[in-house]
Scaffold this motif. Sequence first.
Motif, PDB file in Angstrom:
ATOM      1  N   THR A 140       0.675   4.712   1.764  1.00 51.51           N
ATOM      2  CA  THR A 140       0.720   4.598   3.158  1.00 51.51           C
ATOM      3  C   THR A 140       2.043   4.323   3.776  1.00 51.51           C
ATOM      4  OG1 THR A 140       1.199   2.329   4.183  1.00 51.51           O
ATOM      5  CG2 THR A 140      -1.113   3.185   3.746  1.00 51.51           C
ATOM      6  N   HIS A 173      -8.104   6.836   7.025  1.00 53.96           N
ATOM      7  CA  HIS A 173      -7.953   5.449   6.024  1.00 53.96           C
ATOM      8  C   HIS A 173      -7.581   3.774   6.569  1.00 53.96           C
ATOM      9  CE1 HIS A 173      -9.242   8.640   3.209  1.00 53.96           C
ATOM     10  NE2 HIS A 173      -9.642   8.480   3.513  1.00 53.96           N
ATOM     11  N   HIS A 174      -6.281   4.155   6.828  1.00 52.08           N
ATOM     12  CA  HIS A 174      -6.064   2.536   8.217  1.00 52.08           C
ATOM     13  C   HIS A 174      -5.286   3.149   9.019  1.00 52.08           C
ATOM     14  CE1 HIS A 174      -4.317   1.606   3.681  1.00 52.08           C
ATOM     15  NE2 HIS A 174      -4.789   3.154   3.266  1.00 52.08           N
ATOM     16  N   ASN A 218       1.090  -1.395  -0.058  1.00 54.90           N
ATOM     17  CA  ASN A 218      -0.134   0.579  -0.206  1.00 54.90           C
ATOM     18  C   ASN A 218       0.844   1.142  -0.356  1.00 54.90           C
ATOM     19  OD1 ASN A 218      -2.718  -1.513   0.925  1.00 54.90           O
ATOM     20  ND2 ASN A 218      -1.378  -2.452   2.387  1.00 54.90           N
ATOM     21  N   THR A 243      -6.526  -1.426   6.516  1.00 54.97           N
ATOM     22  CA  THR A 243      -7.375  -0.438   5.390  1.00 54.97           C
ATOM     23  C   THR A 243      -7.899  -0.338   7.194  1.00 54.97           C
ATOM     24  OG1 THR A 243      -9.300  -1.844   5.178  1.00 54.97           O
ATOM     25  CG2 THR A 243      -7.694  -0.830   3.425  1.00 54.97           C
ATOM     26  N   HIS A 244      -9.441   0.685   6.865  1.00 51.34           N
ATOM     27  CA  HIS A 244     -10.149   0.798   8.038  1.00 51.34           C
ATOM     28  C   HIS A 244     -11.009  -0.184   7.994  1.00 51.34           C
ATOM     29  CE1 HIS A 244     -13.744   3.231  10.692  1.00 51.34           C
ATOM     30  NE2 HIS A 244     -13.187   3.892  11.092  1.00 51.34           N
ATOM     31  N   LYS A 245     -11.664  -0.399   7.243  1.00 51.88           N
ATOM     32  CA  LYS A 245     -12.793  -1.775   6.669  1.00 51.88           C
ATOM     33  C   LYS A 245     -12.146  -2.978   7.706  1.00 51.88           C
ATOM     34  CE  LYS A 245     -15.587  -3.356   3.387  1.00 51.88           C
ATOM     35  NZ  LYS A 245     -16.256  -3.936   1.770  1.00 51.88           N
ATOM     36  N   GLU A 246     -10.959  -3.261   6.283  1.00 50.93           N
ATOM     37  CA  GLU A 246     -10.216  -3.972   7.982  1.00 50.93           C
ATOM     38  C   GLU A 246     -10.282  -4.516   9.673  1.00 50.93           C
ATOM     39  OE1 GLU A 246      -6.918  -5.160   4.284  1.00 50.93           O
ATOM     40  OE2 GLU A 246      -6.468  -4.069   5.409  1.00 50.93           O
TER      41      GLU A 246
END
Length: 97
Positions: free
Chosen positions: A19, A64-65, A16, A85-88
């Motif tokens: 980052t 975002h992370h 990524n 990630t935020h979703k993970e």
Amino acid sequence: MRVIARKTLREYWTANPATEQALKAWFAEARHADWKTSADVKGKYGAASILKEGRVVFNICGNHHRLVVKINYAFQTVLIRFIGTHKEYDQIDAQNS
């Protein structure tokens, strides 16, 4: 502070690239920090989330992370537990991961 598992950060920023600079900056700051309590962490990183048992969640790249670490203040160590990630992050139990 002694940051354990820099390799984890390196592998993440390789996958990524957006980052990389943020993680390198966080690593440099953490390595030179002298955190004695969670209040010291909050003093530097106001948006950090302080969890139980030395766990701290840092927002990376505008949230975002997420970076989850476990800090042992007495031994001056920071163990990287999760980066994603935020979703993970929403899929894990940050207190126990």
